[in-house]
Design an enzyme around this catalytic site. Structure first.
Site, PDB file in Angstrom:
ATOM      1  N   GLU A   1      -0.687  -1.967   5.220  1.00 14.56           N
ATOM      2  CA  GLU A   1       0.200  -1.943   6.391  1.00 14.56           C
ATOM      3  C   GLU A   1       0.106  -0.607   7.122  1.00 14.56           C
ATOM      4  O   GLU A   1       0.305  -0.548   8.335  1.00 14.56           O
ATOM      5  CB  GLU A   1       1.651  -2.197   5.956  1.00 14.56           C
ATOM      6  CG  GLU A   1       2.644  -2.297   7.106  1.00 14.56           C
ATOM      7  CD  GLU A   1       3.164  -0.971   7.625  1.00 14.56           C
ATOM      8  OE1 GLU A   1       3.495  -0.895   8.824  1.00 14.56           O
ATOM      9  OE2 GLU A   1       3.222   0.004   6.837  1.00 14.56           O
TER      10      GLU A   1
ATOM     11  N   ASP B   1       0.813  -1.214   0.000  1.00 17.95           N
ATOM     12  CA  ASP B   1       0.000   0.000   0.000  1.00 17.95           C
ATOM     13  C   ASP B   1       0.846   1.263   0.000  1.00 17.95           C
ATOM     14  O   ASP B   1       2.033   1.258   0.330  1.00 17.95           O
ATOM     15  CB  ASP B   1      -0.960   0.009   1.186  1.00 17.95           C
ATOM     16  CG  ASP B   1      -0.241  -0.156   2.534  1.00 17.95           C
ATOM     17  OD1 ASP B   1       0.784  -0.868   2.578  1.00 17.95           O
ATOM     18  OD2 ASP B   1      -0.701   0.413   3.532  1.00 17.95           O
TER      19      ASP B   1
END
Length: 389
Positions: free
Chosen positions: A137, A78
């Site tokens: 995350e 991400d």
């Protein structure tokens, strides 16, 4: 062709994968294009069982020719809600308000490269290697917890993760047993006082004065309640109150971050913070709403597996391997390390001459792509060695 040569041969693709993903960053829980792209590239490699444990994550399984252990290799995928400000690269983010400002594009590309090399060595590979491309995350509760909740990783024998890190010079590898990050929690506090005229504080219940005393009391938890050998950080990072110079406001809002190393200290700090709020508010006649928000737990490197990974690293990198100091940052790899023997390492990616020294999460953040080959080597050789029974 030996494994080192195979790794060198895949690096052009690794850089290309990274730059493609850098152009198309997606924030946590919204990695639709990214996860589809990764699944597509894994499919091109072949001999990989591909599945989607969650909506925006990808799992690839490479099965070796020889029985052995199940080893996980994890990369987060991400991006962050940041507008990129670099003007010295030709692959800048094309998605406004999103940027790979923490190196996760590099992490995903490195794992794709490792996947390709492992498939090329499938006859020499033992057991099974799980290629874990993890979403989200950056935002609690985090993608790792969602993936762990699927039960797909319960029977892994070992899991390895790593982070490209610009505070470390390219070429260096940081590894440490035990806790390597902290519990990363937060708090929210709303103080309800009673407003009034600034010239008549005796007729008001001043939430700013109360908030200031609470803020200071939090620091005595660090200095007088917990041991100086047990690291604790309480940072009040927001304090909002008032709208005019001559008005005592009704309310004050405080928010902040709390870092601890153990579950026991986390519980003590949470309890004492609320007691401090309760007692100070009671003294002045104010009421409050307080919440202690559990975030990521500390990543704890298993001593046995980490010693083995360090030995593998030293065989490849010699004295470039060092013991990385404990960091009080947060990392949701902890969801894996709480249920599986785990090792998490730091891969040097800082280069002052290339202007690759901005801190992580900075709009001008950049990573030295020359360090990617070290990341691929760590993943490939860790998988090949740790999957042996």
């Amino acid at each position: 062709m030996n494994v080192d040569q195979q790794i060198e041969g895949v690096m052009e693709e690794v850089i290309s994968w990274r730059r493609t993903m850098h152009r198309h960053p997606e924030i946590s829980f919204e990695e639709h294009w990214t996860s589809n792209y990764i699944a597509q590239e894994l499919g091109k490699i072949g001999n990989i069982e591909i599945s989607r444990p969650t909506e925006t994550s990808v799992l690839g399984i490479v099965k070796g020719a020889t029985p052995g252990l199940k080893v996980g290799l994890r990369a987060d995928i991400d991006a962050l809600q940041i507008n990129e400000e670099r003007d010295d690269i030709d692959f800048i983010s094309e998605n406004e308000g999103a940027m790979h400002a923490c190196g996760h594009d590099g992490h995903a590309a490195i794992l794709l490269g490792a996947a390709k090399v492992l498939v090329e060595n499938i006859d020499a590979l033992h057991g099974e290697v799980y290629l874990i491309f993890q979403h989200a995350e950056e935002v609690p509760p985090g993608g790792a917890a969602e993936m762990v909740a699927t039960g797909l990783f319960d029977d892994l024998d070992f899991i390895y993760g790593q982070h490209l890190f610009t505070p470390i010079a390219t070429g260096q590898i940081g590894i440490k047993s035990g806790s390597i990050t902290s519990n990363s929690d937060s708090f929210d506090l709303r103080i309800q006082g009673s407003g009034g005229h600034a010239s008549q504080p005796e007729n008001a219940i001043d939430p700013i004065t109360i908030g200031g005393q609470i803020l200071n009391q939090f620091q005595t938890i660090v200095s007088r309640i917990t041991s100086p050998l047990d690291s604790v950080v309480i940072s009040t990072t927001k304090f909002h109150a008032g709208s005019a110079k001559n008005i005592i406001p009704d309310t004050a809002m405080l928010e902040g971050s709390v870092r601890t190393l153990s579950d026991e200290t986390r519980a003590v700090v949470a309890e004492r913070m609320e007691k401090a709020v309760e007692s100070i508010c009671a003294m002045y006649g104010a009421t409050y709403d307080f919440s202690f928000n559990i975030g990521y737990s500390a990543v704890v490197n298993d001593s046995l597996t980490t010693d083995k990974v360090k030995e593998i690293a030293e065989q490849k990198f010699g004295d470039k391997v060092f013991e990385f100091p404990l960091a009080m940052g947060g990392e949701d790899f902890s969801a894996f390390s709480r249920i599986i023997p785990a090792t998490y390492a730091w891969i040097g990616a800082g280069n002052k001459e290339k202007d690759m020294e901005y801190p992580h999460h900075h709009p001008k953040f950049g990573i030295d792509e020359a360090g990617f080959i070290d990341g691929v080597k760590m993943m490939v050789y860790t998988a090949l060695e740790m999957s042996k029974e």
